[in-house]
Every structure is written in structure tokens, then in C-alpha cells.
Design a protein around this motif. Structure first.
Motif, PDB file in Angstrom:
ATOM      1  N   UNK A 142      31.840  46.519  28.059  1.00 42.77           N
ATOM      2  CA  UNK A 142      32.400  47.830  28.378  1.00 42.77           C
ATOM      3  C   UNK A 142      33.522  47.730  29.407  1.00 42.77           C
ATOM      4  N   UNK A 143      33.335  46.887  30.434  1.00 41.22           N
ATOM      5  CA  UNK A 143      34.324  46.790  31.498  1.00 41.22           C
ATOM      6  C   UNK A 143      35.352  45.688  31.262  1.00 41.22           C
ATOM      7  N   UNK A 144      34.958  44.629  30.554  1.00 38.57           N
ATOM      8  CA  UNK A 144      35.845  43.489  30.398  1.00 38.57           C
ATOM      9  C   UNK A 144      36.922  43.669  29.344  1.00 38.57           C
ATOM     10  N   UNK A 145      36.570  44.257  28.217  1.00 38.71           N
ATOM     11  CA  UNK A 145      37.535  44.334  27.115  1.00 38.71           C
ATOM     12  C   UNK A 145      38.796  45.139  27.456  1.00 38.71           C
ATOM     13  N   UNK A 146      38.685  46.277  28.147  1.00 41.15           N
ATOM     14  CA  UNK A 146      39.925  46.976  28.529  1.00 41.15           C
ATOM     15  C   UNK A 146      40.793  46.149  29.478  1.00 41.15           C
ATOM     16  N   UNK A 147      40.169  45.350  30.341  1.00 42.92           N
ATOM     17  CA  UNK A 147      40.938  44.504  31.246  1.00 42.92           C
ATOM     18  C   UNK A 147      41.686  43.432  30.459  1.00 42.92           C
ATOM     19  N   UNK A 169      27.086  40.885  36.688  1.00 45.83           N
ATOM     20  CA  UNK A 169      26.965  42.027  37.602  1.00 45.83           C
ATOM     21  C   UNK A 169      28.231  42.225  38.435  1.00 45.83           C
ATOM     22  N   UNK A 170      29.170  41.299  38.354  1.00 44.81           N
ATOM     23  CA  UNK A 170      30.448  41.450  39.050  1.00 44.81           C
ATOM     24  C   UNK A 170      31.549  41.923  38.107  1.00 44.81           C
ATOM     25  N   UNK A 171      31.149  42.363  36.915  1.00 43.01           N
ATOM     26  CA  UNK A 171      32.119  42.796  35.901  1.00 43.01           C
ATOM     27  C   UNK A 171      33.000  43.937  36.426  1.00 43.01           C
ATOM     28  N   UNK A 172      34.262  43.952  35.944  1.00 42.75           N
ATOM     29  CA  UNK A 172      34.878  42.987  35.043  1.00 42.75           C
ATOM     30  C   UNK A 172      35.139  41.657  35.739  1.00 42.75           C
ATOM     31  N   UNK A 173      34.835  40.575  35.023  1.00 43.24           N
ATOM     32  CA  UNK A 173      34.911  39.231  35.598  1.00 43.24           C
ATOM     33  C   UNK A 173      35.999  38.428  34.907  1.00 43.24           C
ATOM     34  N   UNK A 177      42.393  29.642  34.843  1.00 40.20           N
ATOM     35  CA  UNK A 177      42.505  28.187  34.710  1.00 40.20           C
ATOM     36  C   UNK A 177      43.944  27.773  34.997  1.00 40.20           C
ATOM     37  N   UNK A 178      44.154  26.529  35.520  1.00 43.76           N
ATOM     38  CA  UNK A 178      43.157  25.455  35.614  1.00 43.76           C
ATOM     39  C   UNK A 178      42.348  25.417  36.896  1.00 43.76           C
ATOM     40  N   UNK A 179      42.619  26.273  37.862  1.00 47.81           N
ATOM     41  CA  UNK A 179      41.973  26.137  39.165  1.00 47.81           C
ATOM     42  C   UNK A 179      40.499  26.531  39.165  1.00 47.81           C
ATOM     43  N   UNK A 180      40.110  27.415  38.232  1.00 51.70           N
ATOM     44  CA  UNK A 180      38.729  27.871  38.217  1.00 51.70           C
ATOM     45  C   UNK A 180      38.424  28.969  39.209  1.00 51.70           C
ATOM     46  N   UNK A 181      39.446  29.558  39.842  1.00 51.22           N
ATOM     47  CA  UNK A 181      39.187  30.725  40.684  1.00 51.22           C
ATOM     48  C   UNK A 181      38.740  31.877  39.795  1.00 51.22           C
ATOM     49  N   UNK A 182      37.693  32.565  40.214  1.00 55.51           N
ATOM     50  CA  UNK A 182      37.250  33.723  39.455  1.00 55.51           C
ATOM     51  C   UNK A 182      37.329  34.973  40.317  1.00 55.51           C
ATOM     52  N   UNK A 183      37.413  36.104  39.638  1.00 52.71           N
ATOM     53  CA  UNK A 183      37.580  37.400  40.297  1.00 52.71           C
ATOM     54  C   UNK A 183      36.603  38.397  39.711  1.00 52.71           C
ATOM     55  N   UNK A 184      36.216  39.371  40.519  1.00 53.61           N
ATOM     56  CA  UNK A 184      35.304  40.387  40.052  1.00 53.61           C
ATOM     57  C   UNK A 184      35.625  41.753  40.621  1.00 53.61           C
ATOM     58  N   UNK A 185      35.184  42.786  39.893  1.00 47.97           N
ATOM     59  CA  UNK A 185      35.281  44.188  40.323  1.00 47.97           C
ATOM     60  C   UNK A 185      36.713  44.669  40.528  1.00 47.97           C
ATOM     61  N   UNK A 186      37.678  44.063  39.867  1.00 48.40           N
ATOM     62  CA  UNK A 186      39.060  44.500  40.011  1.00 48.40           C
ATOM     63  C   UNK A 186      39.473  45.332  38.817  1.00 48.40           C
ATOM     64  N   UNK A 187      40.256  46.354  39.063  1.00 46.73           N
ATOM     65  CA  UNK A 187      40.818  47.144  37.983  1.00 46.73           C
ATOM     66  C   UNK A 187      41.959  46.415  37.309  1.00 46.73           C
ATOM     67  N   UNK A 188      42.544  47.027  36.282  1.00 55.30           N
ATOM     68  CA  UNK A 188      43.581  46.365  35.492  1.00 55.30           C
ATOM     69  C   UNK A 188      44.775  45.963  36.351  1.00 55.30           C
ATOM     70  N   UNK A 189      45.258  46.870  37.186  1.00 52.70           N
ATOM     71  CA  UNK A 189      46.442  46.569  37.997  1.00 52.70           C
ATOM     72  C   UNK A 189      46.167  45.434  38.974  1.00 52.70           C
ATOM     73  N   UNK A 190      44.975  45.411  39.562  1.00 52.69           N
ATOM     74  CA  UNK A 190      44.637  44.354  40.512  1.00 52.69           C
ATOM     75  C   UNK A 190      44.478  43.005  39.814  1.00 52.69           C
ATOM     76  N   UNK A 191      43.914  43.014  38.612  1.00 52.84           N
ATOM     77  CA  UNK A 191      43.815  41.765  37.860  1.00 52.84           C
ATOM     78  C   UNK A 191      45.196  41.245  37.489  1.00 52.84           C
ATOM     79  N   UNK A 192      46.087  42.136  37.135  1.00 56.13           N
ATOM     80  CA  UNK A 192      47.468  41.726  36.857  1.00 56.13           C
ATOM     81  C   UNK A 192      48.069  41.061  38.087  1.00 56.13           C
ATOM     82  N   UNK A 193      47.847  41.642  39.261  1.00 54.38           N
ATOM     83  CA  UNK A 193      48.370  41.055  40.492  1.00 54.38           C
ATOM     84  C   UNK A 193      47.770  39.679  40.753  1.00 54.38           C
TER      85      UNK A 193
END
Length: 290
Positions: A142-147, A169-173, A177-193
Motif C-alpha cells: 500500500x505504501x511502497x508502490x506509490x513511492x 514496519x518502516x514502510x515505505x522502505x 545500491x551499491x552502498x546499501x543505505x536504506x530509508x524509511x517513513x519518507x514521502x515521495x518528495x523526500x525519497x526523491x531527495x
């Protein structure tokens, strides 16, 4: 989704740093459909191949994931494979095509053994994986696909939907790559950033869960030092986790010891519908320059 979801309950007070699944290397196989709850539970690849891949991945410290293009994907005869190593200063990503997933058996043990394998084309920019594994947890779908769709609009073929990243539970997650840094709970604009920052060779600290190179304490320590120093350069820091407290080193020679402790928060489900269990995040309590 009328009852509180696992992601909503987690967001109340569970910190993000230290929650990335530890993985020095990744092998991501394009598999558009028929994902099971776990990618190697035999649903997609059969019991025998899944078991052998799982054993080799565990021995090598490699995480195997399924990927697919956002939206409706058309199955192809060949499948894209992404290989990535996350070590600071030696991180790399390659992209190749395979016709038989069994080809991965010989590849998996080599991913973290040294330099790029030279099996496919070098991927120079960031590759983005957004969890959309609905069979694992509804929050991811529900949260990941729109992102994923929003990121694809800007970054095109660099974006994939992926299987379970660890911590729905941190979705959207999202994993970069390649660094393997992961992010959680960010909206579309923040993920773009966050992806734009990765393209500049920087870590987008808001929403960062940690670099998969290290365990929970190492991830927490590195992000805590970044917060103190204000250096967002991707490969500026390495972490030594051999001692009682993580030791974070900067490439310019500076070093910090980070005191960490495990705390206990109120019980809650780790995934939607699961039995509530206490949450035990790792917290940085003190950063000491050496």
C-alpha cells in the motif's frame, strides 16, 4: 487497513537508525510475479534451488532479493540481475542478464569476495529498490508502490520494486545500491531527495536507517557521528564493530567512540497481524572524539 498498521504503530516512537538488515552484498533477481512470503521459500524457484541459494547466500553474507519494474511488468525470457557490494571505498554494482536462475549459484559466493566481477555492465549511478512485497506485509504494498511509481517518473530504469527489505514496519522502505543505505517513513518528495543525494555521493540523513555493511550498533554509531560532524559524504566513514563500543573512523584520520545501549519499548506487532512483541532499538548515548 482499518486497524492500526504495523508501520503506524512503529512510527509512534521506534527510531529508524540501526534497522537496516545487515548485508555486505546483494544479488537481486528480476522475477515479476509469483513471489512467496519469502523469496527463497520454494514458491518461485522450487525447493531445491531455493535451499541451495539460501545456504550459499548465508555463507557469503549476501542478501538475495526479487525485483520487478513498477506497475505491470511483462515476463521476459531473460532476467535482469543486479549484483552489489556495499563496502565503503569498494562499493560497486553490476547489471547482467541470465536465462536460468540456477546461474546465480556460482555468482553468489563471489559478490563480496573482492572487486567487481566483470560479468555485466557497470552501474554508475544509484539503483533504487522500493519494497512492494504485499505477501509479506500489506504496508509494503500500500505504501511502497506509490513511492516506486513516483521515483520511476524521475529516475526511470534505475528504480525497481523489490521483495522484503527487512522491517516492513518502516514502510515505505527503500534501499539504495551499491552502498546499501536504506530509508524509511519518507514521502515521495523526500525519497526523491534521498536518491538525488546518492547521485551526488551523499547520504540523505533524514529517514536514514543505516548502511547494510554493518550491524545495528555500527549503523547507529555511524549515523550518530554524521549528526555530530555534519559530513554527508557517502564513503566518509568506516565502522569498527570488534570492540565493546563501535569505533567510527573518518577518512581524514579522525575517530570517535560511540556508546550504545539497547532499550525496550512497548510491545507491538513487527508486521500487520503478528503477535505484539517488545521492541528493542539500539540507541547512541554518547559520541566521544578520540
Amino acid at each position: 487497513m482499518t486497524a492500526p498498521t504495523c508501520s503506524a504503530l512503529s512510527a509512534v516512537d521506534e527510531p529508524l537508525p540501526g534497522t537496516t538488515a545487515t548485508a555486505p552484498g546483494y544479488v537481486c533477481l528480476e522475477f515479476p510475479s509469483a513471489w512467496g512470503r519469502d523469496v527463497l521459500d520454494g514458491t518461485a524457484l522450487g525447493a531445491e534451488l531455493s535451499s541451495e541459494l539460501s545456504a550459499r547466500a548465508d555463507a557469503a553474507g549476501v542478501r538475495i532479493m526479487f525485483i520487478r519494474r513498477p506497475g505491470r511488468d511483462v515476463p521476459r525470457t531473460s532476467k535482469t540481475v543486479l549484483l552489489a557490494r556495499t563496502e565503503p571505498g569498494n562499493a560497486w554494482c553490476e547489471r547482467l542478464e541470465v536465462t536460468d536462475p540456477a546461474e546465480l549459484l556460482d555468482i553468489v559466493p563471489r559478490v563480496v569476495a573482492g572487486p567487481p566481477l566483470g560479468l555485466g555492465e557497470t552501474v554508475s549511478g544509484p539503483t533504487v529498490l522500493v519494497c512492494a512485497h504485499g505477501k509479506r506485509d500489506q504496508c509494503c504494498a500500500v505504501l511502497g508502490r506509490p513511492i516506486a511509481a513516483a521515483l520511476q517518473a524521475e529516475f526511470s530504469d534505475s528504480v525497481w520494486e523489490c521483495s522484503h527489505t527487512g522491517g516492513h514496519r518502516f514502510a515505505p522502505s527503500m534501499i539504495v545500491l551499491p552502498t546499501g543505505y536504506s530509508y524509511g517513513r519518507l514521502g515521495a518528495a523526500q525519497n526523491v531527495e534521498a536518491v538525488r543525494a546518492a547521485a551526488r555521493g551523499e547520504v540523505h540523513v533524514p529517514g536514514a536507517r543505516g548502511r547494510s555493511t554493518w550491524g545495528a550498533a555500527g549503523q547507529v554509531a555511524e549515523l550518530a557521528v554524521r549528526d555530530v560532524v555534519g559530513d554527508h559524504s557517502m564513503d566518509a566513514f568506516t565502522v569498527d564493530e570488534t570492540g565493546a563500543e563501535p569505533l567510527v573512523r573518518h577518512r581524514d584520520g579522525r575517530a570517535w567512540r560511540v556508546d550504545v545501549e539497547t532499550r525496550e519499548l512497548a510491545a507491538r506487532p513487527a508486521s500487520c497481524g503478528a503477535t505484539p512483541k517488545p521492541v528493542r532499538p539500539v540507541i547512541a548515548t554518547k559520541v566521544t572524539a578520540l
